[in-house]
Design a protein around this motif. Structure first.
Motif, PDB file in Angstrom:
ATOM      1  N   THR A  32     -90.894 -29.337 -66.938  1.00  0.00           N
ATOM      2  CA  THR A  32     -90.142 -30.581 -67.001  1.00  0.00           C
ATOM      3  C   THR A  32     -89.403 -30.665 -68.329  1.00  0.00           C
ATOM      4  OG1 THR A  32     -90.338 -32.990 -67.120  1.00  0.00           O
ATOM      5  CG2 THR A  32     -92.267 -31.736 -67.785  1.00  0.00           C
ATOM      6  N   SER A  41     -88.890 -33.530 -69.654  1.00  0.00           N
ATOM      7  CA  SER A  41     -89.283 -34.845 -70.171  1.00  0.00           C
ATOM      8  C   SER A  41     -89.752 -34.829 -71.611  1.00  0.00           C
ATOM      9  CB  SER A  41     -90.403 -35.420 -69.307  1.00  0.00           C
ATOM     10  OG  SER A  41     -89.885 -35.900 -68.095  1.00  0.00           O
ATOM     11  N   LYS A  42     -90.743 -33.997 -71.896  1.00  0.00           N
ATOM     12  CA  LYS A  42     -91.359 -34.037 -73.228  1.00  0.00           C
ATOM     13  C   LYS A  42     -90.655 -33.083 -74.182  1.00  0.00           C
ATOM     14  CE  LYS A  42     -94.054 -36.592 -70.978  1.00  0.00           C
ATOM     15  NZ  LYS A  42     -95.327 -37.168 -70.705  1.00  0.00           N
ATOM     16  N   ARG A  51     -85.335 -37.692 -65.598  1.00  0.00           N
ATOM     17  CA  ARG A  51     -85.987 -37.208 -64.390  1.00  0.00           C
ATOM     18  C   ARG A  51     -85.463 -35.843 -63.918  1.00  0.00           C
ATOM     19  NH1 ARG A  51     -89.665 -38.444 -65.509  1.00  0.00           N
ATOM     20  NH2 ARG A  51     -90.556 -37.994 -63.485  1.00  0.00           N
ATOM     21  N   ASN A  93    -103.706 -27.561 -66.161  1.00  0.00           N
ATOM     22  CA  ASN A  93    -102.695 -28.171 -67.026  1.00  0.00           C
ATOM     23  C   ASN A  93    -103.042 -27.879 -68.491  1.00  0.00           C
ATOM     24  OD1 ASN A  93    -102.599 -31.545 -68.239  1.00  0.00           O
ATOM     25  ND2 ASN A  93    -100.884 -30.143 -68.271  1.00  0.00           N
ATOM     26  N   ASN A 110    -103.236 -32.801 -70.867  1.00  0.00           N
ATOM     27  CA  ASN A 110    -103.287 -34.250 -70.963  1.00  0.00           C
ATOM     28  C   ASN A 110    -104.486 -34.674 -70.113  1.00  0.00           C
ATOM     29  OD1 ASN A 110    -102.857 -37.003 -70.960  1.00  0.00           O
ATOM     30  ND2 ASN A 110    -101.170 -36.942 -69.500  1.00  0.00           N
ATOM     31  N   TYR A 147    -101.400 -36.098 -77.893  1.00  0.00           N
ATOM     32  CA  TYR A 147    -102.586 -36.891 -77.559  1.00  0.00           C
ATOM     33  C   TYR A 147    -103.774 -36.523 -78.430  1.00  0.00           C
ATOM     34  CZ  TYR A 147     -99.807 -37.561 -73.368  1.00  0.00           C
ATOM     35  OH  TYR A 147     -98.785 -37.848 -72.505  1.00  0.00           O
ATOM     36  N   ASP A 191     -99.482 -26.991 -64.251  1.00  0.00           N
ATOM     37  CA  ASP A 191     -98.610 -28.055 -64.766  1.00  0.00           C
ATOM     38  C   ASP A 191     -98.404 -27.782 -66.255  1.00  0.00           C
ATOM     39  OD1 ASP A 191     -97.589 -30.403 -65.796  1.00  0.00           O
ATOM     40  OD2 ASP A 191     -99.092 -31.726 -64.893  1.00  0.00           O
ATOM     41  N   GLY A 214     -97.562 -41.656 -73.027  1.00  0.00           N
ATOM     42  CA  GLY A 214     -96.985 -40.442 -73.604  1.00  0.00           C
ATOM     43  C   GLY A 214     -95.498 -40.365 -73.325  1.00  0.00           C
ATOM     44  N   TYR A 220    -102.812 -36.109 -59.847  1.00  0.00           N
ATOM     45  CA  TYR A 220    -103.531 -35.021 -59.159  1.00  0.00           C
ATOM     46  C   TYR A 220    -104.471 -35.609 -58.108  1.00  0.00           C
ATOM     47  CZ  TYR A 220    -102.410 -32.549 -63.591  1.00  0.00           C
ATOM     48  OH  TYR A 220    -101.789 -32.035 -64.698  1.00  0.00           O
ATOM     49  N   TYR A 258    -104.394 -35.814 -65.361  1.00  0.00           N
ATOM     50  CA  TYR A 258    -103.253 -36.691 -65.075  1.00  0.00           C
ATOM     51  C   TYR A 258    -103.512 -37.361 -63.707  1.00  0.00           C
ATOM     52  CZ  TYR A 258     -98.264 -37.867 -64.505  1.00  0.00           C
ATOM     53  OH  TYR A 258     -97.075 -38.515 -64.324  1.00  0.00           O
ATOM     54  N   LYS A 271     -93.899 -35.105 -62.143  1.00  0.00           N
ATOM     55  CA  LYS A 271     -94.713 -36.040 -61.346  1.00  0.00           C
ATOM     56  C   LYS A 271     -94.362 -35.891 -59.863  1.00  0.00           C
ATOM     57  CE  LYS A 271     -95.978 -40.943 -61.200  1.00  0.00           C
ATOM     58  NZ  LYS A 271     -95.630 -42.283 -61.709  1.00  0.00           N
ATOM     59  N   SER A 283     -96.302 -29.180 -68.481  1.00  0.00           N
ATOM     60  CA  SER A 283     -95.437 -30.240 -69.011  1.00  0.00           C
ATOM     61  C   SER A 283     -95.296 -30.216 -70.529  1.00  0.00           C
ATOM     62  CB  SER A 283     -95.991 -31.609 -68.610  1.00  0.00           C
ATOM     63  OG  SER A 283     -95.878 -31.796 -67.233  1.00  0.00           O
ATOM     64  N   TYR A 284     -96.309 -29.665 -71.226  1.00  0.00           N
ATOM     65  CA  TYR A 284     -96.309 -29.745 -72.708  1.00  0.00           C
ATOM     66  C   TYR A 284     -96.122 -28.375 -73.344  1.00  0.00           C
ATOM     67  CZ  TYR A 284     -97.860 -34.446 -71.745  1.00  0.00           C
ATOM     68  OH  TYR A 284     -97.918 -35.740 -71.277  1.00  0.00           O
TER      69      TYR A 284
HETATM   70  C1  LIG Z   1     -99.872 -33.604 -67.452  1.00  0.00           C
HETATM   71  C2  LIG Z   1     -98.637 -34.289 -67.000  1.00  0.00           C
HETATM   72  N1  LIG Z   1     -98.033 -33.849 -65.882  1.00  0.00           N
HETATM   73  C3  LIG Z   1     -96.911 -34.443 -65.426  1.00  0.00           C
HETATM   74  C4  LIG Z   1     -96.340 -35.511 -66.085  1.00  0.00           C
HETATM   75  C5  LIG Z   1     -95.096 -36.132 -65.514  1.00  0.00           C
HETATM   76  O1  LIG Z   1     -93.981 -35.826 -66.255  1.00  0.00           O
HETATM   77  P1  LIG Z   1     -92.500 -35.998 -65.685  1.00  0.00           P
HETATM   78  O2  LIG Z   1     -91.835 -36.953 -66.601  1.00  0.00           O
HETATM   79  O3  LIG Z   1     -91.910 -34.633 -65.741  1.00  0.00           O
HETATM   80  O4  LIG Z   1     -92.590 -36.487 -64.295  1.00  0.00           O
HETATM   81  C6  LIG Z   1     -96.944 -36.002 -67.235  1.00  0.00           C
HETATM   82  C7  LIG Z   1     -96.376 -37.177 -67.915  1.00  0.00           C
HETATM   83  O5  LIG Z   1     -96.940 -37.767 -68.792  1.00  0.00           O
HETATM   84  C8  LIG Z   1     -98.120 -35.370 -67.704  1.00  0.00           C
HETATM   85  O6  LIG Z   1     -98.740 -35.804 -68.797  1.00  0.00           O
END
Ligand SMILES: Cc1ncc(COP(=O)(O)O)c(C=O)c1O
Length: 397
Positions: free
Chosen positions: A235, A237-238, A246, A172, A176, A323, A204, A38, A129, A126, A102, A206-207
């Protein structure tokens, strides 16, 4: 030389293993289509890159950053939360910076789990965990996520003895690997459970922005009183296509934030200040790139739904995340199906059991490939008679 027992107690990192297999196939000359990881394929928006370029040239940013994030970064993160979720977060006491979620997950677990403590985690989930809980000496307790429970754990099924030993619960949503989503009523029940059993709830998120068809993901802090027991990990990131940069943040309960911050300040020295400047540009900038990417992911999803249905799968279009969580053909294990996909069609898909025992019988498709590459993947599946109703005998021959 002998490595520590704790390292022997965890399996190799799932995606590193999958990547090894992918690299071996590439070395054999296979044109591999990677639907495994991802990682957004679109670039970081230019206004964020430009902010970074300017900041990197400024010597004021070259020295050690302050622990927990710069004042400006934390203020911008709190403002982003206020605008997006209408929640009030104090940037000084209720936010700490993260080197991505992460790292935040690992350090939250390290800050709250001692030897023998239980961490209630989703299964599938994920992988961090579970592994970080084991590294902390704790015991992961799997809360099953299944199509039957709409990928939402049933807190009533957690035995009293387990709940008594639990110090932490991780949730989460959007999820994911299942792409499941949760509403505020579910988070209310989670907060009530955490209060009853005196545990920290770590959400979490993240999405949070990767959602489709009008669906908007909530923050746990939209539940009244959630801050008494919860932290939420965010985050960039996505949301901003910044997986390589990071950067993220944890928000919520001030005591928990203090604990995470205290642990982190002993093990890392925060985030390059120029990256924090770029992240502020992301928080304060326009949302048009998020909307553009979501449109792109939705187009890919629609193509995948159509082609997978033609190949015999029953598919419910996902409302969030890039996903798709699908059953493997009857008669095959997750691992067997993943191997067939790579060996016969040159396609990488992670086996569901890599995400926990309840992932057995499933595989995950990630939509981080162009529509052309996705179409090519489905063409290859069709050509190689890979479909939901494929007979095991045929594929083993
Ligand atoms: C559910 C979940 N949590 C955390 C992360 C980690 O993301 P990051 O890039 O912020 O460390 C991901 C990355 O794929 C994820 O899918």
């Amino acid at each position: 030389m002998e490595v520590a027992q704790r390292l022997k107690s965890i399996p190799p990192y799932v995606f590193a293993e999958i990547d090894k297999k992918r690299q071996a196939a590439v070395a054999r000359g296979v044109d591999v289509i990677n639907l495994g990881i991802g990682d957004p394929d679109q670039p970081t928006p230019p206004h964020i890159v430009e902010a970074m370029q300017k900041a990197v040239a400024d010597p004021a940013n070259h020295r050690y950053p302050p622990f927990g994030g710069t004042k400006e970064y934390k203020a911008a993160a709190a403002e982003w939360m206020a605008k997006r979720f209408r929640v009030s977060i104090d940037p000084d006491s209720e936010i700490t910076s993260l080197i991505g979620s992460k790292e935040g997950l690992h350090n939250t677990i390290m800050a709250f789990i001692d030897s023998g403590d239980v961490n209630l985690i989703p299964d599938p989930g994920y992988p961090v965990y579970r592994t970080s809980t084991i590294l902390a000496g704790g015991d992961p307790y799997f809360m099953p996520l299944t199509p039957e429970n709409e990928f939402l754990p049933d807190f009533k099924l957690i035995p009293g003895e387990v709940a008594r030993k639990a110090k932490l619960m991780i949730l989460n949503y959007p999820n994911n690997p299942t792409a499941g989503v949760a509403d505020l009523e579910f988070f209310e029940r989670a907060v009530a459970f955490a209060k009853k059993h005196n545990i920290l709830l770590c959400h979490d998120l993240s999405y949070s922005e990767m959602t489709f068809d009008g669906y908007k993901a909530p923050s746990i802090f939209e539940v009244k009183g959630a801050k008494d027991v919860a932290v939420e990990l965010h985050t960039l990131s996505k949301t901003y296509n910044m997986t390589g940069w990071r950067i993220g943040f944890a928000a919520g309960n001030s005591q928990a934030i203090k604990a995470i911050h205290s642990l982190k300040s002993n093990v890392d020295t925060d985030i390059f200040k120029a990256i924090q400047v770029a992240a502020i540009a992301a928080f304060e900038g326009p949302r048009d790139n998020i909307d553009r990417c979501n449109k792109l992911y939705a187009e890919r999803r629609d193509l995948a739904v159509r082609r997978l249905r033609e190949l015999g799968w029953e598919v419910t279009p996902n409302k969030a995340t890039f996903y798709m969580w699908l059953r493997v053909p009857p008669g095959l294990t997750s691992q067997e199906f993943s191997t067939i996909m790579l060996d016969k069609a040159g396609i990488v898909v992670p086996p569901g059991n890599a995400y926990g025992p309840c992932g057995e019988g499933f595989f995950r498709v990630s939509l981080c490939a162009s529509v052309e590459r996705l179409a090519e993947a489905f063409d290859r599946m069709e050509k190689n008679a890979i479909g939901f109703n494929m007979a095991k005998a045929t594929v083993k021959a």
